[in-house]
Design a protein around this motif. Sequence first.
Motif: not given
Length: 185
Positions: A52-58, A77-89
């Motif tokens: 899963r990836v959580i990110y902001s979309r400029p 940061r690979t997007g905007a606002n908070e840096a992008t988060e990658l979750r590997l399950y």
Amino acid sequence: MNKNNIMKSILSLVFFVSLLSISGNAQDFSDLDKSPMDVAIIRNEDNSPMARVIYSRPKMRGREIFGGLVPYDEIWRTGANEATELRLYNDMMIGGQNVPAGTYTLYTIPSKTQWTIILNKARNQWGADNYDPKKDLLRINAPARKAAAPIEDFSIAFQPIDNGTNLLMGWENTFVEVPLKNSEE
């Protein structure tokens, strides 16, 4: 009308006017985030989550992105606002390296011909101001490719492949593809 009834009527009127002003403010969407958050997720064949990836979309909004708004050869940061988060399950192989299941910050360093993809152990980061290379878990390079059409909003998606997924990131006229393979058990 007695004093109690007048007082109740006045209080009711004040309460009603207060409700109108509160509901009027609640409908004001003019100050929404200009780079809204988004999430992409991919699931295994058994429907359990893989990544899963959580990110902001400029948005491009007519701006030059790479080499302009996003300078070449600098941490992003690979997007905007908070840096992008990658979750590997699951444990995954990325660029020939085993990456344990967990949550990582996804930074990139775009250049004209390739991007450096960075998984960093720091979490809950705003932008790239506090980026610490000592916390890097992984650094790999991915070729920068020309998109078939302009990409107005920065976008991240997953594309299923045998034994894993491709992580796709694109904006303006450029995209990169990073294979994430399930680790062999």
